[in-house]
Design a protein around this motif. Structure first.
Motif, PDB file in Angstrom:
ATOM      1  N   ARG A 166      47.703  46.714  46.839  1.00  0.00           N
ATOM      2  CA  ARG A 166      47.182  45.669  45.944  1.00  0.00           C
ATOM      3  C   ARG A 166      48.064  45.500  44.717  1.00  0.00           C
ATOM      4  O   ARG A 166      48.308  44.385  44.251  1.00  0.00           O
ATOM      5  CB  ARG A 166      45.745  45.999  45.523  1.00  0.00           C
ATOM      6  N   ALA A 167      48.545  46.622  44.180  1.00  0.00           N
ATOM      7  CA  ALA A 167      49.375  46.553  42.982  1.00  0.00           C
ATOM      8  C   ALA A 167      50.692  45.834  43.257  1.00  0.00           C
ATOM      9  O   ALA A 167      51.141  45.007  42.454  1.00  0.00           O
ATOM     10  CB  ALA A 167      49.643  47.958  42.454  1.00  0.00           C
ATOM     11  N   THR A 168      51.305  46.117  44.390  1.00  0.00           N
ATOM     12  CA  THR A 168      52.608  45.527  44.683  1.00  0.00           C
ATOM     13  C   THR A 168      52.504  44.071  45.101  1.00  0.00           C
ATOM     14  O   THR A 168      53.475  43.308  44.989  1.00  0.00           O
ATOM     15  CB  THR A 168      53.341  46.315  45.788  1.00  0.00           C
ATOM     16  N   SER A 169      51.333  43.637  45.571  1.00  0.00           N
ATOM     17  CA  SER A 169      51.208  42.282  46.112  1.00  0.00           C
ATOM     18  C   SER A 169      50.445  41.317  45.206  1.00  0.00           C
ATOM     19  O   SER A 169      50.112  40.208  45.623  1.00  0.00           O
ATOM     20  CB  SER A 169      50.515  42.332  47.480  1.00  0.00           C
ATOM     21  N   ALA A 170      50.190  41.729  43.975  1.00  0.00           N
ATOM     22  CA  ALA A 170      49.435  40.872  43.041  1.00  0.00           C
ATOM     23  C   ALA A 170      50.360  39.803  42.462  1.00  0.00           C
ATOM     24  O   ALA A 170      50.735  39.827  41.286  1.00  0.00           O
ATOM     25  CB  ALA A 170      48.825  41.717  41.931  1.00  0.00           C
ATOM     26  N   ALA A 171      50.720  38.840  43.316  1.00  0.00           N
ATOM     27  CA  ALA A 171      51.687  37.810  42.926  1.00  0.00           C
ATOM     28  C   ALA A 171      51.091  36.858  41.904  1.00  0.00           C
ATOM     29  O   ALA A 171      50.027  36.286  42.141  1.00  0.00           O
ATOM     30  CB  ALA A 171      52.135  37.030  44.164  1.00  0.00           C
ATOM     31  N   PRO A 172      51.748  36.668  40.756  1.00  0.00           N
ATOM     32  CA  PRO A 172      51.258  35.729  39.745  1.00  0.00           C
ATOM     33  C   PRO A 172      51.008  34.348  40.337  1.00  0.00           C
ATOM     34  O   PRO A 172      51.802  33.845  41.133  1.00  0.00           O
ATOM     35  CB  PRO A 172      52.396  35.702  38.720  1.00  0.00           C
ATOM     36  N   THR A 173      49.908  33.756  39.954  1.00  0.00           N
ATOM     37  CA  THR A 173      49.362  32.462  40.384  1.00  0.00           C
ATOM     38  C   THR A 173      48.639  32.556  41.725  1.00  0.00           C
ATOM     39  O   THR A 173      47.775  31.723  42.011  1.00  0.00           O
ATOM     40  CB  THR A 173      50.402  31.313  40.463  1.00  0.00           C
ATOM     41  N   TYR A 174      48.964  33.557  42.557  1.00  0.00           N
ATOM     42  CA  TYR A 174      48.329  33.670  43.863  1.00  0.00           C
ATOM     43  C   TYR A 174      47.123  34.610  43.850  1.00  0.00           C
ATOM     44  O   TYR A 174      46.050  34.277  44.341  1.00  0.00           O
ATOM     45  CB  TYR A 174      49.335  34.157  44.912  1.00  0.00           C
ATOM     46  N   LEU A 175      47.320  35.809  43.296  1.00  0.00           N
ATOM     47  CA  LEU A 175      46.272  36.830  43.272  1.00  0.00           C
ATOM     48  C   LEU A 175      46.180  37.435  41.875  1.00  0.00           C
ATOM     49  O   LEU A 175      47.179  37.483  41.143  1.00  0.00           O
ATOM     50  CB  LEU A 175      46.571  37.938  44.287  1.00  0.00           C
ATOM     51  N   PRO A 176      44.998  37.913  41.480  1.00  0.00           N
ATOM     52  CA  PRO A 176      44.864  38.512  40.154  1.00  0.00           C
ATOM     53  C   PRO A 176      45.610  39.837  40.055  1.00  0.00           C
ATOM     54  O   PRO A 176      45.890  40.487  41.067  1.00  0.00           O
ATOM     55  CB  PRO A 176      43.348  38.722  40.012  1.00  0.00           C
ATOM     56  N   SER A 177      45.951  40.228  38.834  1.00  0.00           N
ATOM     57  CA  SER A 177      46.583  41.525  38.608  1.00  0.00           C
ATOM     58  C   SER A 177      45.637  42.638  39.049  1.00  0.00           C
ATOM     59  O   SER A 177      44.442  42.414  39.255  1.00  0.00           O
ATOM     60  CB  SER A 177      46.949  41.686  37.136  1.00  0.00           C
ATOM     61  N   PHE A 178      46.181  43.859  39.168  1.00  0.00           N
ATOM     62  CA  PHE A 178      45.387  44.972  39.685  1.00  0.00           C
ATOM     63  C   PHE A 178      45.465  46.162  38.730  1.00  0.00           C
ATOM     64  O   PHE A 178      46.553  46.571  38.317  1.00  0.00           O
ATOM     65  CB  PHE A 178      45.897  45.392  41.064  1.00  0.00           C
ATOM     66  N   GLU A 179      44.315  46.704  38.389  1.00  0.00           N
ATOM     67  CA  GLU A 179      44.246  47.826  37.458  1.00  0.00           C
ATOM     68  C   GLU A 179      44.088  49.147  38.212  1.00  0.00           C
ATOM     69  O   GLU A 179      43.290  49.250  39.141  1.00  0.00           O
ATOM     70  CB  GLU A 179      43.070  47.641  36.493  1.00  0.00           C
TER      71      GLU A 179
END
Length: 321
Positions: A166-179
């Motif tokens: 999830r962290a590596t694939s949290a592409a801006p505009t596509y998916l939300p950031s991951f904490e």
């Protein structure tokens, strides 16, 4: 050091992760071996990071928990779960409005699949060392999820593979950031493709530091892209402002960093094979496009430019000699 040291590098690119998977499937057929048996380190960004985890994750310490075919299924039949298609006028209108005020897609679909595929497995549950990239926007910090570090200090570095993905694939505009909590800090991570979409040199620098006696001449690297849209933008951008650049900038950055890394690897390594396809149809160029016709188009491009290309196949065979 006389032993060959092989690195597999996997670019980011959303659902176009099917490109390297089709190549890897052919490699397994050609060699009679699983991918984790052919490489010493596997490095990936974004979708490439998911594939790296999938190729190496293990429940018994002997066999991979996922097959190539299962991973291909993730990018074909389950692609619409990750990036749902908007099929009616109302949902399309909502999507057009939503993209200006938040991520285009909910992470729920991807989260569910990652939990299904990886469960409670962590970075130490891999058959070969992996490196997966991300970027922490809270601390303005590069993040590298490494099996090597997780084995060395599990409390600081060993995290769930589903969280790594999830962290590596949290592409801006596509998916939300991951904490997540990693290396003693509370991180807010986004897609590693913002700075290193082709992570080949991250792996080269890591192994030169961590493997005793290893020299550049010992390293052999297979680097797999996910497709590049071939149209030039030079006649379109002169009058662009924020709105014009907002959507294409992610793709442009990914392409630029990938080509930069490929150039560096070619300059430094004696054996570096880069395989990539060109996407000529703008309508099929979105990395979140889960339409069956787009998947079919990508399959056709891989067959035409790599798997059905005699010269490319000979290069692959030569790489493994």
């Amino acid at each position: 050091m006389t032993k060959k040291f092989r690195i597999l590098s996997l670019d980011g690119g959303g659902l176009r992760g099917i490109v390297p998977l089709l190549v890897l499937k052919r490699i397994e057929e050609m060699t009679g071996k699983k991918i984790h048996e052919l490489f010493d380190v596997i490095v990936g960004t974004s979708t490439g990071g998911i594939i790296a985890c999938g190729l190496t994750s293990t429940k018994d310490g002997v066999n991979p928990s996922l097959s190539i075919d299962q991973l291909i299924e993730l990018y074909t039949t389950k692609g619409n779960t990750i990036f749902p298609r908007r099929t009616n006028i109302f949902s399309k209108a909502v999507g057009r409005v939503q993209k200006w005020f938040g991520p285009k897609f909910s992470p729920k679909g991807l989260d569910g699949l990652l939990k299904e595929y990886f469960g409670e497995l962590t970075l130490t549950d891999t058959l070969k060392p992996i490196i997966v990239t991300s970027y922490d926007i809270k601390h303005n910090d590069v993040v590298m999820f490494k099996t090597r570090n997780a084995v060395w200090d599990s409390e600081r570095y060993d995290v769930k593979l589903s969280d790594v993905c999830r962290a590596t694939s949290a592409a801006p505009t596509y998916l939300p950031s991951f904490e997540l909590r990693f290396d003693g800090k509370d991180r807010v991570c986004i897609d590693g493709g913002v700075y290193i979409n082709n992570p080949v040199m991250a792996a080269v620098s890591d192994v030169l530091r961590s493997v005793d006696g290893l020299e550049l001449k010992d390293i052999e690297c297979l680097s797999l892209g996910t497709g590049v849209y071939s149209e030039s933008l030079d006649d379109k951008t002169e009058g662009w402002g924020f709105l014009g650049w907002a959507m294409p900038i992610t793709t442009i950055m990914m392409q630029a960093t990938s080509k930069s890394s490929a150039y560096e690897a070619n300059e430094l390594l004696k054996k570096h094979l880069r395989l990539q396809i060109n996407i000529h149809d703008e309508d099929k160029s979105d990395m979140a496009d889960s339409r069956p016709e787009t998947t079919k188009y990508i399959f056709e491009r891989v067959e035409k430019e790599i798997l059905g290309n005699e010269r490319k196949i000979e290069e692959l065979k030569k790489f493994f000699k």
